[in-house]
Design a protein around this motif. Structure first.
Motif, PDB file in Angstrom:
ATOM      1  N   SER A 249      77.676  38.901  61.605  1.00  0.00           N
ATOM      2  CA  SER A 249      77.440  40.098  60.787  1.00  0.00           C
ATOM      3  C   SER A 249      77.052  41.293  61.644  1.00  0.00           C
ATOM      4  O   SER A 249      77.448  42.424  61.370  1.00  0.00           O
ATOM      5  N   ASN A 250      76.295  41.053  62.725  1.00  0.00           N
ATOM      6  CA  ASN A 250      75.967  42.153  63.638  1.00  0.00           C
ATOM      7  C   ASN A 250      77.226  42.762  64.233  1.00  0.00           C
ATOM      8  O   ASN A 250      77.386  43.986  64.278  1.00  0.00           O
TER       9      ASN A 250
ATOM     10  N   THR B 181      80.413  42.527  63.211  1.00  0.00           N
ATOM     11  CA  THR B 181      81.330  43.170  62.254  1.00  0.00           C
ATOM     12  C   THR B 181      80.753  44.492  61.734  1.00  0.00           C
ATOM     13  O   THR B 181      81.493  45.431  61.472  1.00  0.00           O
ATOM     14  N   ARG B 182      79.406  44.568  61.640  1.00  0.00           N
ATOM     15  CA  ARG B 182      78.802  45.824  61.202  1.00  0.00           C
ATOM     16  C   ARG B 182      79.056  46.930  62.230  1.00  0.00           C
ATOM     17  O   ARG B 182      79.421  48.056  61.879  1.00  0.00           O
ATOM     18  N   ILE B 183      78.918  46.586  63.507  1.00  0.00           N
ATOM     19  CA  ILE B 183      79.129  47.593  64.558  1.00  0.00           C
ATOM     20  C   ILE B 183      80.592  48.062  64.549  1.00  0.00           C
ATOM     21  O   ILE B 183      80.888  49.250  64.719  1.00  0.00           O
TER      22      ILE B 183
ATOM     23  N   GLN C 170      82.503  48.062  61.942  1.00  0.00           N
ATOM     24  CA  GLN C 170      82.660  48.883  60.732  1.00  0.00           C
ATOM     25  C   GLN C 170      82.155  50.300  60.986  1.00  0.00           C
ATOM     26  O   GLN C 170      82.780  51.283  60.593  1.00  0.00           O
ATOM     27  N   GLU C 171      81.010  50.385  61.694  1.00  0.00           N
ATOM     28  CA  GLU C 171      80.446  51.713  61.986  1.00  0.00           C
ATOM     29  C   GLU C 171      81.390  52.536  62.857  1.00  0.00           C
ATOM     30  O   GLU C 171      81.339  53.758  62.865  1.00  0.00           O
TER      31      GLU C 171
ATOM     32  N   ASN D  56      84.435  52.535  62.328  1.00  0.00           N
ATOM     33  CA  ASN D  56      85.525  52.829  61.396  1.00  0.00           C
ATOM     34  C   ASN D  56      86.852  52.183  61.799  1.00  0.00           C
ATOM     35  O   ASN D  56      87.922  52.779  61.679  1.00  0.00           O
TER      36      ASN D  56
ATOM     37  N   ASN E 208      89.338  48.796  61.255  1.00  0.00           N
ATOM     38  CA  ASN E 208      89.556  47.699  60.315  1.00  0.00           C
ATOM     39  C   ASN E 208      89.794  46.387  61.060  1.00  0.00           C
ATOM     40  O   ASN E 208      90.442  46.359  62.105  1.00  0.00           O
TER      41      ASN E 208
ATOM     42  N   CYS F 269      81.236  51.636  71.071  1.00  0.00           N
ATOM     43  CA  CYS F 269      81.200  50.428  70.235  1.00  0.00           C
ATOM     44  C   CYS F 269      81.255  49.181  71.115  1.00  0.00           C
ATOM     45  O   CYS F 269      80.511  48.217  70.905  1.00  0.00           O
TER      46      CYS F 269
END
Lengths: 222, 292
Positions: free
Chosen positions: A160-161, A163-165, A167-168, A170, A172, A201
């Motif tokens: 989750s860490n 995938t969140r980064i 996502q931030e 932007n 996909n 990132c």
């Protein structure tokens, strides 16, 4: 599962004579080079089955080495790769094996050096390839997407860490493949991305704790 | 969910519903999957087409032997023969044979070719497509349409089985190339969708069981000469299809049969060089002399 595209069928432009045994070999080498991402002291190439039996005549050995050296599939140097200064600057050897549990066109790259790594792959036809294993982890890398590869400690929250980064940033996620050696032990994760992630990132995910290996593997051009 | 095209039946009905030729439906489908734009697809196809033409050009004038020394001058011989003696073939058919040999000889020299779908079968689609286009003043845009049509045929077959001799024998390489070439040719000749798909079915149906048994493990014997054979095979399929001769077994079932045949075929006959031509007396002698 990704379907093949028309472009896969009517390309690549390549040095002959075999798409699976020459171009596929170059692409396997290129992808393995990007995964290892360091200068090894030595590389052992283990060729299996059809790769072992007909590889010499098809220039599979030349292709694998050319890929490791970063040559593209249509590079005119492939034919004489053993004589190139790039090849003369590294240590390598080839082994030829049979193992009918493996794909007909299978190879292991055994990198020795500061970092020891074994990468396994198959050439699945028409120049298409797939890396199936890195060390003891199963992976699913076909070089068609920019991919983030992680080897990390199997603790809650890593996925989750990461995938969140992403996502931030932007970007996909096209697909995500995970495996682990055992509960609470080592785990691996391959994240295929649509588009490019930023340097920032990449730094952020690389600096996460519990990470052993982080690689950003650019998709193969052809 | 997107509308998936993974069979010829789906392709046919999508073309019919939208009243579009195969290449347009194929482009729409690729674009809908989000990985390519129409511009990228056409550009890639043009690049492949240009590289095919370049390979033919070099192959026509080269007599450089293959690394094994077993071949490399057959295209030269054929051109000389066509010049001095009367052939029963028309000029385009002669050109197709010549171009197929030119390309496949370039391949075994480790020259630059386009894998279409594979390197061993690289002479078939370019020979049929480019020879016909030259002799009939087919514009480049139309040639690209034909190449995309061929690509769509290969793509649909590849959904069922990997296009590799080690997986499906030569039927999956030169066989599929021949089906692709016949579809491209039928497209350029103005065939309708049914005729184009049917030409691919007829070409495929008549190569089922073709083994991959290369002598000395090289893409050379029988691969080089198989390219002109299966290029002409593609012409036969297109001629039958243009006469509205129908494959009684529908094309998707032919592909199923091909997949099954590939699975049933012994590994000895699938690019392992452990059976067939590769284990003949002469092949074993060649092997001793060449792979020293």
């Amino acid at each position: 599962m990704r379907q093949s595209s028309i472009i896969d069928i009517i390309s690549p432009t390549m040095a002959g004579p075999s798409s699976s045994h020459t171009a596929g070999a170059v692409r396997l080498g290129l992808l393995a080079r990007n995964v290892y991402n360091a200068k090894p002291d030595k590389i052992v190439f283990k060729l299996y089955n059809s790769y072992a039996l007909t590889g010499k005549g098809h220039g599979t050995d030349k292709g694998l080495l050319a890929g490791i050296l970063g040559f593209s599939v249509d590079d005119k140097r492939i034919k004489h790769v053993f004589e190139t200064p790039e090849a003369k600057a590294i240590n390598y050897e080839f082994e030829y094996l049979e193992d009918f549990n493996r794909h007909p066109n299978a190879v292991d790259f055994i990198f020795e050096g500061g970092l020891n790594m074994t990468i396994s792959g198959d050439s699945i036809g028409a120049g298409e390839i797939i890396l199936t294993k890195i060390n003891r982890f199963s992976v699913n890398l076909d070089g068609k997407y920019n991919t983030l590869l992680f080897v990390y400690e199997d603790v809650p929250g890593v996925i989750s860490n990461v995938t969140r980064i992403i996502q931030e940033d932007n970007v996909n996620i096209a697909s995500l493949h995970c495996d682990r050696s055992g509960k609470g032990k080592d785990a691996s994760m391959c994240i295929c991305l649509d588009g490019e992630i930023s340097k920032q990132c990449l730094h952020t995910v690389s600096d996460l704790k519990n990470m052993y290996i982080v690689r950003y593997i650019k998709k193969l051009e052809s | 969910m997107e509308n998936i095209i993974s069979t010829f039946r789906q392709l046919y009905y999508t073309c019919k519903e939208q009243n579009k030729p195969i290449y347009e439906t194929a482009i729409d489908y690729e674009v809908s999957r989000g990985e390519y734009t129409e511009y990228n697809l056409r550009l890639q196809a043009k690049k492949s087409l240009d590289a095919m033409k370049e390979a033919i050009k070099i192959g026509l004038t080269s007599t450089e032997p293959s690394p094994s020394g077993m071949s490399g001058n057959d295209c030269d011989k054929l051109q000389k023969s066509f010049k001095k003696s009367v052939s029963i073939l028309g000029s385009t058919a002669r050109k197709i044979m010549t171009y197929a040999l030119a390309t496949s000889e370039q391949n075994l020299r480790m020259g630059t070719i386009v894998a279409c779908p594979t390197a061993g079968s690289c002479g078939i689609v370019p020979a049929v497509l480019i020879a016909f286009a030259e002799d009939n003043n087919i514009a480049e845009g139309e040639q690209i349409n034909a190449l995309i049509t061929a690509g769509e045929v290969g793509r649909i077959v590849s959904n069922k089985m990997a296009l590799a001799g080690a997986v499906g024998g030569c039927q999956a390489e030169c066989g599929v190339a021949s089906a692709m070439a016949s579809a491209a040719l039928t497209q350029m000749r103005g065939g309708n969708i049914k005729q184009i798909i049917n030409s691919a079915a007829l070409a495929l149906k008549n190569v089922l069981g073709l083994t991959c048994d290369p002598v000395c493990g090289l893409v050379e014997i029988p691969c080089v000469k198989r390219n002109p054979f299966l290029a002409i095979h593609a012409v036969t399929a297109s001629e039958l299809a243009m006469a509205d001769i129908i494959s009684k077994i529908p094309v998707d079932e032919v592909v199923d049969a091909m997949e099954q045949t590939g699975k049933l075929m012994s590994p000895l006959l699938k690019e392992s060089s452990q059976g067939g031509l590769a284990k003949t007396k002469t092949a074993i002698i060649l092997e001793k002399n060449i792979l020293k």
